[in-house]
Design an enzyme around this catalytic site. Structure first.
Site, PDB file in Angstrom:
ATOM      1  N   ASP A  13       1.006  -1.245   0.039  1.00 13.37           N
ATOM      2  CA  ASP A  13      -0.282   0.192   0.112  1.00 13.37           C
ATOM      3  C   ASP A  13       1.111   1.055   0.034  1.00 13.37           C
ATOM      4  O   ASP A  13       1.600   1.553   0.633  1.00 13.37           O
ATOM      5  CB  ASP A  13      -0.886   0.048   1.366  1.00 13.37           C
ATOM      6  CG  ASP A  13      -1.711   1.202   1.143  1.00 13.37           C
ATOM      7  OD1 ASP A  13      -1.615   2.002   0.209  1.00 13.37           O
ATOM      8  OD2 ASP A  13      -2.789   1.022   2.074  1.00 13.37           O
ATOM      9  N   ASP A 108      -3.177   2.565  -5.666  1.00 13.85           N
ATOM     10  CA  ASP A 108      -2.209   2.629  -4.917  1.00 13.85           C
ATOM     11  C   ASP A 108      -2.021   1.328  -3.877  1.00 13.85           C
ATOM     12  O   ASP A 108      -1.218   1.278  -2.830  1.00 13.85           O
ATOM     13  CB  ASP A 108      -2.333   3.781  -3.749  1.00 13.85           C
ATOM     14  CG  ASP A 108      -3.688   3.682  -3.195  1.00 13.85           C
ATOM     15  OD1 ASP A 108      -4.631   2.678  -3.114  1.00 13.85           O
ATOM     16  OD2 ASP A 108      -3.855   4.471  -1.733  1.00 13.85           O
ATOM     17  N   GLU A 109      -2.690   0.200  -4.352  1.00 17.08           N
ATOM     18  CA  GLU A 109      -2.504  -0.920  -3.610  1.00 17.08           C
ATOM     19  C   GLU A 109      -2.411  -2.242  -4.833  1.00 17.08           C
ATOM     20  O   GLU A 109      -2.919  -2.242  -5.663  1.00 17.08           O
ATOM     21  CB  GLU A 109      -3.690  -1.324  -2.762  1.00 17.08           C
ATOM     22  CG  GLU A 109      -3.883  -0.253  -1.644  1.00 17.08           C
ATOM     23  CD  GLU A 109      -5.209  -0.635  -0.949  1.00 17.08           C
ATOM     24  OE1 GLU A 109      -5.832  -1.807  -0.842  1.00 17.08           O
ATOM     25  OE2 GLU A 109      -5.546   0.198   0.112  1.00 17.08           O
TER      26      GLU A 109
END
Length: 414
Positions: A13, A108-109
Site C-alpha cells: 500500500d 495505490d494497492e
C-alpha cells in the site's frame, strides 16, 4: 478448505499516494504538509494528504476549512489524475522487476504471491522493493508492506505499520497480532457493520474471532461475512471474480460552474466518456441513469434502452432524461455534483435486437460512425472528432477520475 502453514502473500500500500507523487514531481513540496483537492481553488474536501499533513491531524475526506484550521501551513494542490496514472504504471513496472505482481487492487494497492525462496526471506523481498522504488523512481514515494498466509491478512498487517513499514504475520503467531486491533481496522467492517456487530454483542476482535462462519454470514446477510471469517482465521480463500455491472462517471462542479447549463454540458461529456468505455470493452447497454446533487437535495432518473452503445442513441436518451429531471427544478438550482451511468450490460456477441423496434439499419449507421470517430481519436491520442460539440471544462479530467476500484486508461483523458 486449505489452511497455509506459512506466509504466502504480500500486500503493498503506497503511503499518501497522490500527495507523494506531487512531492516527487515538485521538490518545493517535499517535507511540507500538502492536501490534494478536486480542482484549482477547491474548498470542498481533501482527497489525499501527505504524511506531514497527517502529522498535524489532517485526514483524507476532511473538509478544507477544517483542515486549514488545524494546519495553517497546509498547501492545497489540485489533483492531476493522469500524472497519478502514469506514476502507478511505472511503479507497477519497477515492482514487477523484483517480484511478479499478482493483482492490482487499486491505484495505490497491489498484492503478490510468494514463491518458496521469498517466503523464507520476506524482509529481504520488502527491502528490495523499497530500494528499487527509492533509487529508480524517488525517495518521496514510500510504501507499507504486509506479509501473511492470505491476501486479506497481509493487507491488515501492512496497515499496522504505516507509513513506510514492514509487518510479517506468520501463521504460527496468529491470532495474537489481530487481537490488538479495533474492529474498524478490518477491511470490510465500516461504521454501519460495526453497529450491527455491536447489537450482536461483538465489540472486540476476540469476540469476532470467536464467532462461527455461518454467524458472520447471517450478520452480513451474504457470503461476504463467511469469507471474512475464513480469511481472518488464516485460510487460503480468494474472492470470486466480479462481473462488470455498469460504466459511469461523475464530477464535482467548481463553485463558479454550478448552474443547470454548466451541469448539462458536463453530463454530456461524462456520457460520451462512458460510452467510449462501453465500446472499448465490447459491451452494449440497456439502461441509462442521470443523477445530480444540489444544495436543496438530490435527484435521479433512469431510462430503459434497446441494446445500444452509439453516441447518438445515448445522447438522445440523455436529453430526454435531462428534461424529465430538471422539470422538477428551477433555473436558480445550484448543482454541486452530477453523474451518468450505463447499466444492464450485454456483451457484443450476445446482442439481441428488439423485434418491435425496426431501427437496426439506423443503429448500424451510427455504430459505424462511432467506430470511425473512435479510431480517429485513438490515432491522434485526443478528441479531435465527436458527435456534436466538445468543450471540456477548466481543469479537464472529465472521465479521468480515479476511484477505489478503477484505474483510468490514457483514453479517459482525451
Amino acid at each position: 478448505m486449505r489452511k497455509p502453514d506459512t506466509i504466502e502473500h504480500l500486500y503493498l500500500d503506497f503511503d499518501g499516494f497522490f500527495a507523494s507523487v506531487e512531492q516527487l514531481r515538485n521538490p518545493a513540496l517535499r517535507g511540507r504538509p500538502i492536501g490534494i483537492v478536486p480542482y484549482e481553488g477547491g474548498r470542498s474536501c481533501i482527497i489525499a494528504c501527505s504524511r506531514e499533513a497527517k502529522a498535524h491531524g489532517v485526514k483524507n475526506i476532511m473538509m478544507v476549512d477544517e483542515a486549514k484550521r488545524i494546519c495553517r501551513d497546509l498547501i492545497l494542490v489540485p489533483q492531476k489524475p493522469d500524472l497519478y496514472r502514469r506514476a502507478h504504471n511505472e511503479l507497477i513496472s519497477q515492482i514487477g522487476s523484483v517480484i511478479p505482481v499478482d493483482q492490482v487492487k487499486s491505484i495505490d494497492e497491489l498484492s503478490c504471491k510468494l514463491d518458496e525462496g521469498q517466503r523464507a526471506d520476506p524482509a529481504g523481498v520488502a527491502a528490495a522493493i523499497k530500494r528499487t522504488i527509492r533509487y529508480n523512481i524517488g525517495a518521496s514515494i514510500t510504501c507499507s508492506i504486509g506479509f501473511a498466509a492470505n491476501r486479506h491478512l497481509a493487507k491488515i498487517a501492512g496497515g499496522t505499520q504505516k507509513p513506510d513499514g514492514i509487518s510479517i504475520w506468520r501463521p504460527e503467531a496468529m491470532p495474537a497480532p489481530l487481537l490488538k486491533l479495533p474492529l474498524d481496522d478490518i477491511p470490510g467492517i465500516g461504521k454501519r457493520m460495526e453497529i450491527r456487530l455491536a447489537k450482536a454483542g461483538i465489540t472486540t476482535m476476540a469476540a469476532l474471532l470467536a464467532t462461527q462462519p455461518k454467524q458472520l454470514r447471517a450478520l452480513w446477510n451474504n457470503v461476504t461475512g463467511e469469507r471474512l471469517w475464513y480469511a481472518l482465521h488464516g485460510y487460503a480463500i480468494e474472492a470470486p471474480p466480479t462481473e462488470r455491472g455498469m460504466f459511469g462517471h461523475a464530477r464535482v462542479l467548481p463553485p463558479d460552474a454550478r448552474t443547470l447549463t454548466d451541469a448539462k454540458t458536463i453530463s454530456r461529456l461524462l456520457l460520451v466518456k462512458a460510452a467510449r468505455r462501453v465500446r472499448r470493452a465490447g459491451y452494449y447497454t440497456k439502461s441509462i441513469t442521470l443523477w445530480m446533487q444540489y444544495y436543496e437535495g438530490s435527484g435521479f432518473d433512469s431510462l430503459t434502452l434497446p441494446q445500444v452503445n452509439d453516441d447518438q442513441a445515448l445522447l438522445t436518451a440523455l436529453a430526454s432524461l435531462w428534461e424529465r429531471l430538471t422539470s422538477r427544478l428551477t433555473s436558480k438550482t445550484r448543482v454541486m455534483r452530477i453523474g451518468v451511468s450505463l447499466g444492464d450490460l450485454t456483451t457484443a456477441n450476445h446482442r439481441q435486437l428488439d423485434f418491435l423496434l425496426d431501427d437496426d439499419s439506423e443503429r448500424q449507421k451510427w455504430e459505424r460512425l462511432g467506430s470511425a470517430l473512435d479510431r480517429l481519436n485513438i490515432k491522434y491520442g485526443k478528441t479531435v472528432a465527436s458527435v456534436g460539440f466538445w468543450e471540456p471544462p477548466p481543469g479537464g479530467n472529465v472521465g479521468g477520475k480515479i476511484s477505489f476500484t478503477r484505474i483510468p486508461s490514457a483514453e479517459d483523458f482525451w
